[in-house]
Design a protein around this motif. Structure first.
Motif, PDB file in Angstrom:
ATOM      1  N   GLN A  63       0.851  -1.181   0.000  1.00 27.69           N
ATOM      2  CA  GLN A  63       0.000   0.000   0.000  1.00 27.69           C
ATOM      3  C   GLN A  63       0.887   1.232   0.000  1.00 27.69           C
ATOM      4  O   GLN A  63       2.039   1.181   0.437  1.00 27.69           O
ATOM      5  CB  GLN A  63      -0.887   0.021   1.244  1.00 27.69           C
ATOM      6  N   VAL A  64       0.349   2.343  -0.458  1.00 24.16           N
ATOM      7  CA  VAL A  64       1.088   3.599  -0.485  1.00 24.16           C
ATOM      8  C   VAL A  64       0.208   4.694   0.101  1.00 24.16           C
ATOM      9  O   VAL A  64      -1.025   4.624   0.031  1.00 24.16           O
ATOM     10  CB  VAL A  64       1.544   3.953  -1.925  1.00 24.16           C
ATOM     11  N   ARG A  65       0.855   5.679   0.719  1.00 25.01           N
ATOM     12  CA  ARG A  65       0.117   6.850   1.209  1.00 25.01           C
ATOM     13  C   ARG A  65       1.018   8.065   1.104  1.00 25.01           C
ATOM     14  O   ARG A  65       2.239   7.962   1.019  1.00 25.01           O
ATOM     15  CB  ARG A  65      -0.342   6.656   2.652  1.00 25.01           C
ATOM     16  N   GLU A  78       4.972   7.193   1.636  1.00 27.54           N
ATOM     17  CA  GLU A  78       5.298   6.028   2.460  1.00 27.54           C
ATOM     18  C   GLU A  78       4.663   4.787   1.864  1.00 27.54           C
ATOM     19  O   GLU A  78       3.595   4.851   1.254  1.00 27.54           O
ATOM     20  CB  GLU A  78       4.808   6.210   3.890  1.00 27.54           C
ATOM     21  N   ILE A  79       5.337   3.657   2.067  1.00 32.90           N
ATOM     22  CA  ILE A  79       4.860   2.372   1.566  1.00 32.90           C
ATOM     23  C   ILE A  79       4.689   1.415   2.733  1.00 32.90           C
ATOM     24  O   ILE A  79       5.564   1.307   3.587  1.00 32.90           O
ATOM     25  CB  ILE A  79       5.835   1.798   0.530  1.00 32.90           C
ATOM     26  N   PHE A  80       3.540   0.733   2.767  1.00 32.86           N
ATOM     27  CA  PHE A  80       3.273  -0.287   3.774  1.00 32.86           C
ATOM     28  C   PHE A  80       3.632  -1.630   3.169  1.00 32.86           C
ATOM     29  O   PHE A  80       3.048  -2.064   2.183  1.00 32.86           O
ATOM     30  CB  PHE A  80       1.796  -0.266   4.179  1.00 32.86           C
ATOM     31  N   HIS A  81       4.628  -2.249   3.760  1.00 36.57           N
ATOM     32  CA  HIS A  81       5.135  -3.512   3.220  1.00 36.57           C
ATOM     33  C   HIS A  81       5.633  -4.347   4.384  1.00 36.57           C
ATOM     34  O   HIS A  81       6.434  -3.878   5.192  1.00 36.57           O
ATOM     35  CB  HIS A  81       6.259  -3.212   2.224  1.00 36.57           C
ATOM     36  N   LYS A  99       3.977   9.605 -10.776  1.00 40.09           N
ATOM     37  CA  LYS A  99       2.743   9.352 -11.521  1.00 40.09           C
ATOM     38  C   LYS A  99       2.079   8.065 -11.069  1.00 40.09           C
ATOM     39  O   LYS A  99       0.856   7.999 -10.914  1.00 40.09           O
ATOM     40  CB  LYS A  99       3.030   9.285 -13.032  1.00 40.09           C
ATOM     41  N   VAL A 100       2.867   7.027 -10.834  1.00 38.67           N
ATOM     42  CA  VAL A 100       2.302   5.746 -10.420  1.00 38.67           C
ATOM     43  C   VAL A 100       1.763   5.833  -8.987  1.00 38.67           C
ATOM     44  O   VAL A 100       0.706   5.290  -8.688  1.00 38.67           O
ATOM     45  CB  VAL A 100       3.326   4.601 -10.568  1.00 38.67           C
ATOM     46  N   VAL A 101       2.464   6.544  -8.116  1.00 41.86           N
ATOM     47  CA  VAL A 101       1.962   6.739  -6.746  1.00 41.86           C
ATOM     48  C   VAL A 101       0.602   7.422  -6.793  1.00 41.86           C
ATOM     49  O   VAL A 101      -0.366   6.967  -6.180  1.00 41.86           O
ATOM     50  CB  VAL A 101       2.960   7.559  -5.892  1.00 41.86           C
ATOM     51  N   CYS A 102       0.503   8.514  -7.536  1.00 37.86           N
ATOM     52  CA  CYS A 102      -0.764   9.253  -7.629  1.00 37.86           C
ATOM     53  C   CYS A 102      -1.852   8.405  -8.283  1.00 37.86           C
ATOM     54  O   CYS A 102      -3.005   8.410  -7.837  1.00 37.86           O
ATOM     55  CB  CYS A 102      -0.559  10.566  -8.373  1.00 37.86           C
TER      56      CYS A 102
END
Length: 164
Positions: A63-65, A78-81, A99-102
């Motif tokens: 997941q990303v935020r 931040e990345i949840f891993h 771009k990929v995060v957004c």
């Protein structure tokens, strides 16, 4: 070209879809290096309807935020891993990755995100002793398809602003 598949997941797709059904009666044993090596009725099969289609997701389960900015649209990435939130480091982070995060967070592709400078944009420049290096080509539909690598060196956290 062989792509890596970390955690394949069978997806339940409810839309009927359009266009050509590429393969029907696909039967793989799991050792194939390419889906074309599996048994099937061949490419471009006309006997399968879109109501019977199958889909899989072949990326990492992450997941990303973004948070810490003026709103939900900007801040530190931040990345949840692996049961933990990790900062994404500036090192190697590009506009393609932004771009990929957004995109993963549901923002439209029509407006490019901004890579922010923490100092100039009044955001805190978090420097941690570890983080994640994220590298995307920009064509990925989800952050889980990008390349991730943990780093234990100093990590200056990347900040971005997504646009609607």
């Amino acid at each position: 070209m062989v792509s890596s598949c970390w955690t394949p997941q069978i997806l339940n797709s409810t839309d009927s879809g359009t266009g050509l059904v590429w393969m029907d009666n696909l039967d793989c044993n799991g050792d194939e290096t390419d889906v074309a090596l599996c048994k099937s009725d061949g490419f471009g099969s006309k006997t399968c309807s879109h109501k019977r289609k199958a889909a899989i997701y072949c990326g990492q389960d992450i997941q990303v935020r973004i948070h810490g900015g003026k709103g939900f649209y900007e801040g530190n990435v931040e990345i949840f891993h692996g049961q933990k939130w990790y900062p994404v480091c500036k090192e190697g982070f590009s506009m393609a990755s932004a771009k990929v995060v957004c995109r993963t967070l549901g923002f439209p592709d029509r407006a490019d995100p901004e890579l922010l400078n923490s100092y100039n944009d009044n955001l805190i420049d978090n420097i941690t002793d570890s983080g994640q290096l994220l590298s995307c080509s920009g064509t990925e539909g989800d952050i889980g398809l990008c390349h991730l690598k943990e780093t234990t060196s100093n990590c200056s956290q990347q900040t971005i602003r997504c646009r609607e």
